[in-house]
Design an enzyme around this catalytic site. Structure first.
Site, PDB file in Angstrom:
ATOM      1  N   THR A   1      -2.183   1.718  -4.882  1.00  0.00           N
ATOM      2  CA  THR A   1      -2.618   2.900  -4.156  1.00  0.00           C
ATOM      3  C   THR A   1      -3.921   3.438  -4.718  1.00  0.00           C
ATOM      4  OG1 THR A   1      -2.077   5.181  -3.664  1.00  0.00           O
ATOM      5  CG2 THR A   1      -1.052   4.242  -5.604  1.00  0.00           C
TER       6      THR A   1
ATOM      7  N   ARG B   1      -0.931  14.955  -1.961  1.00  0.00           N
ATOM      8  CA  ARG B   1      -2.277  14.397  -2.073  1.00  0.00           C
ATOM      9  C   ARG B   1      -3.227  15.543  -2.278  1.00  0.00           C
ATOM     10  NH1 ARG B   1      -2.788   9.699   2.306  1.00  0.00           N
ATOM     11  NH2 ARG B   1      -4.954  10.254   2.599  1.00  0.00           N
TER      12      ARG B   1
ATOM     13  N   ASN C   1      -8.453  -0.562   4.530  1.00  0.00           N
ATOM     14  CA  ASN C   1      -8.655  -0.872   3.116  1.00  0.00           C
ATOM     15  C   ASN C   1      -7.634  -1.869   2.589  1.00  0.00           C
ATOM     16  OD1 ASN C   1      -6.536   0.816   3.296  1.00  0.00           O
ATOM     17  ND2 ASN C   1      -7.102   2.137   1.591  1.00  0.00           N
TER      18      ASN C   1
ATOM     19  N   THR D   1      -0.181   4.869   1.064  1.00  0.00           N
ATOM     20  CA  THR D   1      -0.446   5.790   2.153  1.00  0.00           C
ATOM     21  C   THR D   1      -0.315   5.096   3.496  1.00  0.00           C
ATOM     22  OG1 THR D   1      -2.031   6.769   0.687  1.00  0.00           O
ATOM     23  CG2 THR D   1      -2.093   7.478   2.977  1.00  0.00           C
TER      24      THR D   1
ATOM     25  N   PHE E   1     -18.723   9.995   3.896  1.00  0.00           N
ATOM     26  CA  PHE E   1     -17.662   9.470   3.049  1.00  0.00           C
ATOM     27  C   PHE E   1     -17.711   7.943   3.060  1.00  0.00           C
ATOM     28  CE2 PHE E   1     -13.464   7.687   2.545  1.00  0.00           C
ATOM     29  CZ  PHE E   1     -12.942   8.394   1.485  1.00  0.00           C
TER      30      PHE E   1
ATOM     31  N   LYS F   1      -7.346  -4.323  -4.884  1.00  0.00           N
ATOM     32  CA  LYS F   1      -6.042  -4.680  -4.313  1.00  0.00           C
ATOM     33  C   LYS F   1      -5.978  -6.189  -4.089  1.00  0.00           C
ATOM     34  CE  LYS F   1      -4.921  -0.415  -1.883  1.00  0.00           C
ATOM     35  NZ  LYS F   1      -4.637   0.203  -0.583  1.00  0.00           N
TER      36      LYS F   1
ATOM     37  N   ASP G   1      -4.350   6.572  -4.837  1.00  0.00           N
ATOM     38  CA  ASP G   1      -3.999   7.890  -5.375  1.00  0.00           C
ATOM     39  C   ASP G   1      -4.024   7.895  -6.885  1.00  0.00           C
ATOM     40  OD1 ASP G   1      -3.740   9.157  -3.082  1.00  0.00           O
ATOM     41  OD2 ASP G   1      -1.550   9.040  -2.951  1.00  0.00           O
TER      42      ASP G   1
ATOM     43  N   ASP H   1       0.869  -1.159   0.000  1.00  0.00           N
ATOM     44  CA  ASP H   1       0.000   0.000   0.000  1.00  0.00           C
ATOM     45  C   ASP H   1       0.918   1.225   0.000  1.00  0.00           C
ATOM     46  OD1 ASP H   1      -2.213   1.671   0.496  1.00  0.00           O
ATOM     47  OD2 ASP H   1      -1.697   1.649   2.619  1.00  0.00           O
TER      48      ASP H   1
ATOM     49  N   ASP I   1      -1.444  -0.684   5.984  1.00  0.00           N
ATOM     50  CA  ASP I   1      -1.664  -0.200   7.335  1.00  0.00           C
ATOM     51  C   ASP I   1      -3.123   0.048   7.647  1.00  0.00           C
ATOM     52  OD1 ASP I   1      -1.905   2.062   5.668  1.00  0.00           O
ATOM     53  OD2 ASP I   1      -1.673   3.321   7.439  1.00  0.00           O
TER      54      ASP I   1
END
Lengths: 344, 1025
Positions: B661, B581, B769, B390, B525, B746, B663, B388, B766
């Site tokens: 990721t 980010r 997700n 982040t 969210f 993932k 991102d 991962d 971590d």
């Protein structure tokens, strides 16, 4: 306080937990291994030569007296109906057979190491415990040599005892046509532990060993009961009879020899002088039914035991292999070293 | 019972304060039998009681095939007719194994017991009323009755349950709130006598149906009234609840499935090998039995000494008996104590990982942790590392560094060392800590010259789920996600201070001016929506929707032809290049009519059944459109310490590093360069190139990295065979970057790599997700990060920092692999060589299953004589030092290529053991056969040779001699000679046999020495090359 709490989970910084134990890390480098192999190889070749030469000096006189061939002296004794048969085997020695001379009998194709045979005895009985004369500890083991047809307990029970080797020998030197008996020493031919620890006679009843065996019968194949095994020496009877002890220590392989007597006394203490000899065999033990062979072996010993070329040869072979390996490694090493130099 | 009929399926009854009713239903257990309906609240992580330990543990142990096999052997041995060796010969080792294993189980159990009583400092009795305090984990599923907050609101964080990090609120029924709250809460609660009817315990976390009967009225209950076990209470001082489901009935525990036991490749190969040995053993026994039959048929009849013993049994029957005899005799070739040794070694290796001070992180006091104790050697074989980004590669400590408002970029991305803080003394709410430096923006805000800027920060101060807490006159924020905290803090520093929230209002201070916003709706969210919005009525009475979210989702919801499109995209690109980010902030003015209509649809949806989540999503979508972009925030997430070095080392070690990721591509690529995932001159293969045919060739020629985005991935995975192609292509590239992937994707990627490559996959993450990915991979590693403990709880190994991975893999992994492979090979070698000697002997004893060793030797061989040196090796052996492991990561490829434990190596090991057994039998036989050789002498000679050979083998394999290794070797030899002396009467070797025996031993040892040294030299040369 705060600090303690904060690093409460900090692992101990010890050599053990951090896997930093002091250690010796031998590295087998070419500099050690090649000379090492060479030295070991040369040493082994040396030992091998020594063993081989020693083995050559050991004298062995081996004679098959089974009587398979019709012209052999014991042929007539192989007929089962011929009881109490005696035959004579002659041989001559051209040089002095250095003493002390060991006198073995040998059997081949005889499976003393067969598992069912091997367990067919009663250790408790053989330690002289009379409680086991009438009953058996593992009931199964001695069967079918546990009780005779009249249901009398057999002592000593089991197949090993029952099948005891019962040929006997007398050795004569022929001097000018007359026979001179060679004294055979039957003392101390069994294992020390067998004689002194593992096997014990039952305590004599009223001073008589025979009475201790009351209520028991002899093994089926035996001519006499255990307490009369040696009529000449009253101390060599019962479970402590030397021949019995030798037989009870069963052989490892189907071809084996067992010590019969030693020649250590009188005129023959220095060995058997050159000359003609005659061996009188009281032929009792049948082996031909299972294609077995019987033989007698006279041998002397050296520091390495009896005659044995195999051991010396094995040392020679392994020693040579080590030397060859060291040479091969040297070549490989030189080649790699050389190419390393090239690279550099 | 009327209610039963009314609510079919509603069959769980809870009566408040009725101790007697529940006592009678308490679930009880004895041995493995359970009765009663209601579990108590103690989760039994421990299994045994003093009474149940013995039967339960034995039952478990005999479920292992190996143990069962040996139990069968012991039973066979007690049948007199086939008992080739006494019963205790196998019984002793079996007891030993059972004992060690039992002690281990007990120890593990005791540890978990003490751990449990520690963690459950507030032990709960079933069905009492509960009081939960702020920021404590709720320990049972509770029906919220009242809380100290207005309207009995209660904020909970559900990160440990569903991984969503935003705060959610739960509210008590208004009837319980009004009746129970007040000055005498406790008395009220004690007198509360409501009865709850609800569903039976189930694992569905998002639904709950039931009703409360109280004072003659029925009140419907749903999931909003329930505080689940495992959630964390936030911003609420005290909440009172009625326990509905406790202990193992609680939803979270009903939900956690059985842990899938992971087996390592090495173990699977080992199992296969043991199976092969078993087959070999049975075949050999069968052949020997045929031999025995033939012997009985051909030889025995003539040989009355033997034939009498068999008492007229047919050769076939005797062969059958002999077969079982040989099964018993050859059974030691099955490495029984291997499995237990294997486990002990694994456990020690796990401890060593936890003890490693170089993997201990001072900052949050966390050592490394091995949570699964079966995977150690696989750490030395990892081929694919899927990481991962982040929080794993980065710190997840977010800093507001730049922003883009109305065509201007504010803030400079300069090193923190050179950073000079702004003067924020004018702001009485400033707490410091802002790493943003642009005086222009501050000036604009103070002069109120830029309405866009003001609106932007108003949005930041309003659109979030952060809670405020006042300490020393300053607001402190509790945020569920670090992004939100960074943004709200930045707004606070710059004068837009979020002061407090209630359920209906938000209070902020805009440059010292306190304003109240009415909160109409919070569109929360989710990882799927990737945005959140608030709908507020500003003090002027205008309705406004503020939306904040990932650029891709926000930009597509803007009004058509929005201004500044170009400069915005440029700014986004610029931020991405700086590894920042980005979040887009947008606003929408909502007409009153739209709101009325929308809120009606929303309330209807709330009562509807069916898939509420998707329905809500659609309704939210209707509101979040026609947005106007306010600006873009750029948050820096700095790389963790040592990440580039670690990745570079791991790449040198031959690992393929994949970064997955959420991102966007540009950010991910830049992070990729920054953390040395790719070299500066690496060519990126992305988009269409991935699909073209000649990509393969290009990748081979040059350094390349694959970049693929989530949507592309979703599209391509539809094509079959694509996975294999992609993985094959990726093997030729340096690394792979998967951007914009969802948590589910993932896991899919991990699954794909597992499926299409033979290598071991390791996933590291971590956050919640990453849980899917961590569970899917061969080895899952969790970082104890900022985002809660979800990842760690599902991981096999837990680390504090990404950089510790280097040590975990290269040092611990390599050592574990080396030690375990050597151990397994040696074990197989020693047991098979030991047992095979019987076969050679059987050719000389008429296939009578006569053992070659004395029975005491058979029973002590595995347990006493040869177990310690190899275990020491398993604990301490180091083929290369830790420093060298890290300096030359190339060593790691030994494990990746399975060089030390593969079918070929195993076959060689087994052949070697056959060869050994031949030497061990025939050399003593050859030497002794012409002497008055008795069985005992041969047995003692052979067994001494066996023992010395095995010891020399271990000595030659040991490269790292600690004092323990020396002690173990000495102990084994001393134990053997002492027991040999003790078990034989005095003066074993009479006559001249003693010299001969010594000479035999010398030669046998020498034969092996030369072989092993030769082998070792070859290996060394390979290593050098």
């Amino acid at each position: 306080m705060k600090n303690e709490g904060k690093s409460a989970q900090r692992p101990d910084n010890t050599a053990f937990t951090q896997q930093r134990l002091p250690a010796w890390q031998p590295i087998l480098s070419a500099g050690i291994v090649i000379p090492g192999f060479l030295i070991i190889g040369l040493a082994f070749i040396g030992i091998g030569i020594g063993l081989f030469l020693t083995s050559q000096t050991i004298q062995v006189q081996e004679m098959d007296y089974t009587g398979v061939e019709k012209d052999s002296p014991c042929f007539r004794c192989t007929i089962p109906s011929n009881l109490n048969c005696t035959c004579e085997v002659t041989f001559s020695l051209s040089t002095l057979f250095t003493g002390p001379v060991f006198f073995y009998y040998g059997l081949s194709n005889y499976y003393q190491n067969f598992r069912r045979y091997g367990v067919s005895k009663d250790y408790n009985q053989l330690t002289g415990d009379t409680r086991y004369f009438k009953s058996r500890s593992p009931e199964e083991d001695c069967s079918p040599y546990s009780y005779d047809s009249n249901n009398n307990p057999i002592v000593p029970c089991g197949a090993i005892a029952n099948s005891i080797f019962n040929d006997t020998f007398e050795l004569y030197q022929i001097i000018n046509g007359t026979k001179k008996q060679v004294p055979l020493d039957g003392r101390g031919i069994s294992w020390w532990t067998d004689y002194n620890i593992k096997y014990r006679n039952p305590s004599p009843v009223n001073g008589s060993l025979a009475k201790a065996f009351d209520g028991t019968v002899k093994p089926i194949n035996w001519p006499r009961p255990a307490y009369e095994l040696d009529l000449t020496d009253p101390n060599n009877n019962g479970f402590l009879n030397q021949d019995f002890l030798v037989w009870m220590r069963r052989a490892a392989l189907p071809q084996f020899r067992k010590l019969y007597r030693r020649i250590t006394d009188g005129d023959y203490a220095a060995g058997l002088p050159a000359g003609n000899y005659s061996l009188t065999v009281h032929y009792n033990y049948p082996v031909l039914s299972f294609d077995g062979r019987k033989k007698v072996v006279f041998s002397n010993v050296s520091w390495m035991g009896g005659k044995n070329n195999f051991l010396g040869l094995a040392y020679l072979v392994v020693g040579s292999l080590c030397v060859v390996m060291s040479v091969v490694m040297l070549v490989v090493y030189a080649k790699f070293k050389f190419s390393d130099d090239d690279d550099a | 019972m009327m209610f039963y009929d009314l609510f079919s399926g509603v069959k769980w009854e809870v009566r408040a304060n009725d101790h007697y009713f529940h006592q009678s239903c308490r679930r009880k257990s004895f041995l493995c039998f359970r009765w009663g309906r209601y579990a108590d609240n103690v989760v039994r992580s421990y299994k045994y009681t003093p009474l149940t330990f013995l039967p339960l543990n034995l039952y478990e142990q005999f479920q292992r095939v190996a143990n069962l096999f040996f139990l069968l052997i012991v039973i066979l041995q007690s049948v007199p007719i086939i008992a080739t060796i006494p019963w205790y010969s196998t019984m002793l080792p079996l007891l030993f194994v059972l004992l060690v294993r039992g002690c281990k189980d007990l120890a593990t159990d005791l540890v978990s017991l003490s751990f449990l009583s520690f963690s459950q400092s507030i032990l709960l009795n079933s069905f009492h009323l509960h009081r939960s305090l702020k920021t404590s984990h709720i320990s049972a599923d509770l029906l919220l009755l009242c809380s100290t907050e207005p309207h009995s609101l209660c904020y909970v964080e559900t990160a440990d349950i569903d991984g969503e990090t935003n705060l959610k609120f739960r509210q008590a029924l208004s009837v319980t709130h009004t009746e129970l709250n007040g000055d005498s809460v406790k008395q009220n609660l004690a007198a509360f006598d409501g009865i709850v009817w609800c569903e039976k315990p189930n694992g569905n976390l998002h639904s709950f149906k039931g009703e409360l009967h109280w004072k003659g009225e029925r009140h419907l209950l749903d999931t909003d009234h329930l505080l689940l076990r495992g959630t964390v209470l936030r911003n609420t001082d005290i909440a009172y609840g009625l326990a509905i489901y406790t202990g193992s009935d609680s939803k979270i525990l009903q939900n956690c499935g059985k842990l899938k036991l992971k087996n390592t490749q090495v173990e699977m190969l080992l199992n296969k090998t043991v199976l092969v040995i078993l087959l070999f053993m049975i075949t050999t026994a069968l052949l020997l039995a045929v031999g025995a039959g033939l012997f009985e048929h051909r030889v025995s009849p003539k040989y009355d000494v033997v034939s009498v013993l068999q008492r007229d049994s047919s050769p076939a029957y005797l062969g059958f008996i002999t077969f079982w005899g040989y099964i018993i005799l050859l059974s030691p070739s099955m490495p029984m104590s291997l499995y237990i040794t294997f486990e002990v070694i694994h456990m020690v290796h796990c401890l060593l990982i936890g003890w490693d001070i170089e993997m201990y992180w001072e900052d949050n006091n966390s050592p490394a942790q091995a949570r699964t104790t079966t995977l150690n050697e696989e750490l030395g074989q990892v081929g694919h590392l899927l990481s991962d980004k982040t929080g794993t590669l980065t710190q997840n400590r977010l800093l507001f560094r730049q922003c883009f408002i109305a065509g201007h970029i504010y803030g400079l991305l300069i090193s923190l060392m050179l950073f000079s803080p702004l003067d924020l003394s004018w702001n009485r709410f400033s707490c410091g800590g802002l790493k943003f430096s642009d005086q222009r923006l501050v000036d604009k805000l103070r002069e109120r010259s830029s309405p866009e800027c003001q609106e932007f920060f108003t949005a930041l101060a309003l659109c979030h789920t952060v809670m405020s807490e006042w300490r020393d006159g300053l607001p402190h924020y509790q945020a569920a996600s670090p992004d939100e905290e960074a943004l709200v803090c930045a707004a606070r520093e710059l004068g837009w201070v979020f002061l407090s929230r209630t359920r209906e209002t938000l209070t902020i201070s805009e440059m010292g001016l306190t304003r109240n916003y009415q909160l109409l709706a919070l569109l929360d969210f989710t990882s799927k929506r990737r945005r959140m919005s608030v709908l507020v009525r500003d003090p002027g009475g205008q309705l406004k929707l503020y939306c904040k979210g990932a650029d891709i989702v926000v930009l597509e919801r803007l009004q058509r032809d929005w201004p500044l499109q170009e400069s915005t995209e440029r700014a986004l690109e610029l931020f991405a290049q700086g590894c920042l980010r980005t979040l887009c902030v947008a606003v929408r003015s909502v007409p009153e009519a739209l709101w009325t209509e929308w809120s009606r649809t929303l309330s209807q949806a709330g009562t509807s059944t069916g898939n509420q989540e998707t329905v809500l999503e659609e309704i939210y979508d209707q509101m979040e459109k026609d947005l106007t972009l306010l600006g873009v925030t750029a948050i820096e997430d700095r790389l963790q310490e040592g990440v580039p070095e670690t990745i570079a080392t791991l790449r040198r070690a031959g690992l393929k590093v994949w970064v997955l990721t959420g991102d966007k591509t540009e950010t991910a690529v830049n992070v990729g360069y920054a953390c040395k995932l790719m070299d500066p001159d690496t060519i990126l293969i992305q988009g269409e190139e991935l699909r073209s045919e000649n990509t393969d060739r290009r990748a081979v020629k040059s350094k390349a990295a694959l970049v693929i985005s989530g949507p592309e991935l979703a599209e391509m995975t539809k094509a079959p065979e694509w996975g294999a192609k992609f993985v094959a292509l990726s093997d030729q590239c340096q690394s792979v970057l998967c951007c914009r992937v969802t948590p589910a994707q993932k896991a899919e990627v991990v699954e794909m790599v597992r499926k299409h490559s033979t290598s071991i996959t390791m996933a590291i993450g971590d956050g919640a997700n990453d849980v899917n990915m961590i569970k899917t991979a061969h080895i899952g590693v969790g970082l104890c990060g900022v985002e809660g403990s979800q990842a760690v709880q599902n991981a096999d190994f837990a680390l504090a920092q990404f950089r510790f991975l280097r040590r975990l893999l290269l040092v611990h992994g390599h050592w574990s692999y080396y030690r375990i492979c050597i151990l397994l090979r040696y074990f197989l070698y020693k047991t098979t060589a030991f047992a095979l000697v019987h076969i050679w002997y059987s050719f000389y004893n008429g296939f009578s299953a006569q053992p070659m060793y004395e029975s005491w030797f058979i029973s002590l061989y595995t347990t006493l004589y040869t177990s310690l040196p190899i275990q020491c090796m398993g604990f301490f052996e180091q083929d290369v030092s830790a420093k060298s492991c890290l300096c030359w990561p190339e060593i790691y490829s030994i494990g990746q290529k399975e060089q030390l434990f593969n079918p070929l190596v195993l076959a060689i090991t087994l052949l070697y053991s056959v060869y050994t057994s031949i030497i061990l039998f025939f050399i003593p036989m050859g030497i002794l056969q012409y002497s008055a050789l008795d069985y005992q002498t041969l047995a003692v000679t052979v067994q001494t040779s066996v023992l010395l050979t095995m010891t020399v083998e271990v000595i030659l394999h040991t490269k790292f001699w600690t004092k323990y290794s020396v002690a173990a070797v000495v102990f084994s030899l001393v134990a053997f000679f002492l027991s040999t002396l003790a078990l034989h009467s005095t003066r074993l070797f009479t006559f001249v046999d003693i010299t001969k025996c010594i000479l035999i031993l010398c030669i046998i040892i020498c034969v092996f020495q030369s072989n092993v040294i030769d082998l070792k030299i070859n290996m060394n040369q390979v290593n050098i090359l």
